[in-house]
Design an enzyme around this catalytic site. Structure first.
Site, short mmCIF file in Angstrom:
data_model
loop_
_atom_site.label_atom_id
_atom_site.label_comp_id
_atom_site.label_asym_id
_atom_site.label_seq_id
_atom_site.Cartn_x
_atom_site.Cartn_y
_atom_site.Cartn_z
N LYS A 97 0.85 -1.19 0.00
CA LYS A 97 0.00 0.00 0.00
C LYS A 97 0.88 1.24 0.00
O LYS A 97 1.97 1.25 0.58
CB LYS A 97 -0.90 0.01 1.24
CG LYS A 97 -1.91 -1.14 1.26
CD LYS A 97 -2.97 -0.99 0.19
CE LYS A 97 -4.01 -2.11 0.26
NZ LYS A 97 -3.48 -3.40 -0.18
N ASP A 98 0.39 2.28 -0.62
CA ASP A 98 1.17 3.49 -0.81
C ASP A 98 1.62 4.10 0.51
O ASP A 98 0.89 4.08 1.50
CB ASP A 98 0.34 4.52 -1.59
CG ASP A 98 1.19 5.62 -2.17
OD1 ASP A 98 1.36 6.64 -1.50
OD2 ASP A 98 1.69 5.45 -3.29
N ARG A 99 2.82 4.66 0.50
CA ARG A 99 3.33 5.32 1.71
C ARG A 99 2.67 6.67 1.93
O ARG A 99 2.35 7.03 3.06
CB ARG A 99 4.84 5.51 1.59
CG ARG A 99 5.44 6.28 2.75
CD ARG A 99 6.95 6.42 2.62
NE ARG A 99 7.50 7.17 3.74
CZ ARG A 99 8.80 7.39 3.92
NH1 ARG A 99 9.68 6.94 3.03
NH2 ARG A 99 9.22 8.07 4.96
N HIS A 100 2.47 7.42 0.85
CA HIS A 100 1.95 8.78 0.97
C HIS A 100 0.42 8.75 1.03
O HIS A 100 -0.28 9.25 0.15
CB HIS A 100 2.42 9.63 -0.21
CG HIS A 100 3.91 9.67 -0.35
ND1 HIS A 100 4.70 10.46 0.46
CD2 HIS A 100 4.75 9.00 -1.18
CE1 HIS A 100 5.97 10.29 0.12
NE2 HIS A 100 6.02 9.41 -0.86
N THR A 160 2.32 8.34 -7.26
CA THR A 160 1.26 7.54 -7.82
C THR A 160 0.92 6.39 -6.92
O THR A 160 1.65 6.07 -6.00
CB THR A 160 1.66 6.99 -9.20
OG1 THR A 160 2.89 6.26 -9.07
CG2 THR A 160 1.84 8.10 -10.21
#
Length: 351
Positions: free
Chosen positions: A83-86, A350
């Site tokens: 899952k995305d960090r940001h 992204t």
């Protein structure tokens, strides 16, 4: 390095291109992802399943923290997907732990990480075990008239978007493509770690698939049936080969029960026929290093839908300059692939 480099070309849009440029993920709270398992952990067994909320942290790092807390090797901690960090994300982790022992998870204190639920399960979670992900995304911009924005959202809601693999599949500035070229040219896949080998093969497949899809977006056939197409049901698994398609099947296609597919390249004959097979073979020849490398690696021919129709797509205006869009995507699909048809973003992040 190969003499002729494979270039990551701009991907054509289905509906005329983005309406404006937005600030995307200005803060983690602007990009919220909730992982949906699709089943309930059994409540018993030798594995802990943890629903973890993380803010501004990446998945692998959180897995390391969980392993350190209970005193096991970090390789024993598993999860369904990165899952995305940001972002603010909720996802499931699992780790083996004896039934007769317990853990006081209230003592787990890591910045940006909260354990929201703990339940026992009889097996570990594997990559791709989950059903999909719910997204809630906030976009900031000087938007055109709301009517114009909502009209395009309505089109996306009804027709979907081209199901491209997202840019993140190819690494920063296409680094994964360069690595794949080198690996296939040097025939070095057998000496790689399983994870690196998987990245290389996925990159090569994604380049070829995106090139086929881009060609069909240009001629407006990405969501239209062509003689020789292979169709796929909504479940993303069951396909109908070209020679088995009849009038009854085409009626189900018109009812949006089936989607046109593109190739995930590998060994074996293409399942398509006629002009569709010609197109796919022509594009494979244009990136023959990747196509041949995938065959030599032993991957089998598979199919993937050319269209992505986001489920439960809704939107609301939080202000004149802030639009919030929510939807559900099955695993393996990209939120940015949906958003790019509406707007473009001003940074490189992204998901």
């Amino acid at each position: 390095m190969t003499e002729t480099q494979i270039i990551l070309k701009p991907l054509p849009f289905a509906y005329g291109g983005p309406l404006c440029t937005v600030r995307f993920k200005a803060s983690p709270e602007d990009f919220i992802v909730n992982e949906v398992l699709g089943f309930e952990p059994s409540g018993q067994g030798e594995h802990f399943c943890l629903l973890v909320k993380k803010t501004g942290q990446n998945t692998a790092w959180v897995a390391d923290q969980l392993a350190s807390f209970v005193g096991i090797n970090k390789r024993q901690v598993s999860y369904c997907g990165l899952k995305d960090r940001h972002a603010v994300t909720r996802q499931w982790f699992s780790l083996p732990f004896p039934i007769k022992k317990d853990v006081d998870w209230h003592l787990f204190k890591v910045p940006g990480v909260e354990i929201e639920r703990v339940v026992r399960h009889h097996r570990k979670l594997k990559r791709g075990t989950h059903l999909g992900n719910e997204f809630r995304i906030r976009l900031y911009s000087e938007f055109p008239e709301k009517q114009i924005v909502e009209q395009k959202l309505g089109i996306i809601q009804a027709r979907g978007v081209p199901n491209y693999f997202g840019e993140q599949r190819f690494g920063i500035a296409g680094d994964n493509i360069r690595a794949a070229e080198e690996s296939f040219a040097r025939q070095s896949l057998s000496r790689m770690s399983p994870n690196k080998r998987s990245i290389i093969l996925s990159t090569a497949r994604s380049v070829l698939f995106n090139n086929v899809l881009a060609s069909r977006v240009v001629d407006h056939s990405w969501n239209q049936y062509l003689p020789g197409d292979v169709l796929q049901f909504n479940d993303g698994n069951t396909i109908i080969k070209a020679d088995a398609i009849d009038e009854a099947i085409l009626q189900r296609f018109e009812a949006d029960e089936l989607f046109v597919t593109g190739p995930l390249w590998g060994e074996g004959a293409l399942l398509t026929a006629h002009e569709v097979a010609t197109l796919e073979n022509t594009i494979a020849e244009s990136v023959s290093l990747f196509a041949e490398g995938l065959v030599h690696a032993g991957l089998k021919q598979q199919r993937r839908s050319l269209a992505l129709v986001p489920k439960q797509l809704i939107w609301q205006w939080l202000s004149e300059s802030c639009l919030e869009v929510s939807f559900f995507l099955a695993k393996g699909l990209y939120a940015t692939t949906v958003i790019r048809e509406l707007v473009e973003w001003g940074d490189s992040q992204t998901a």
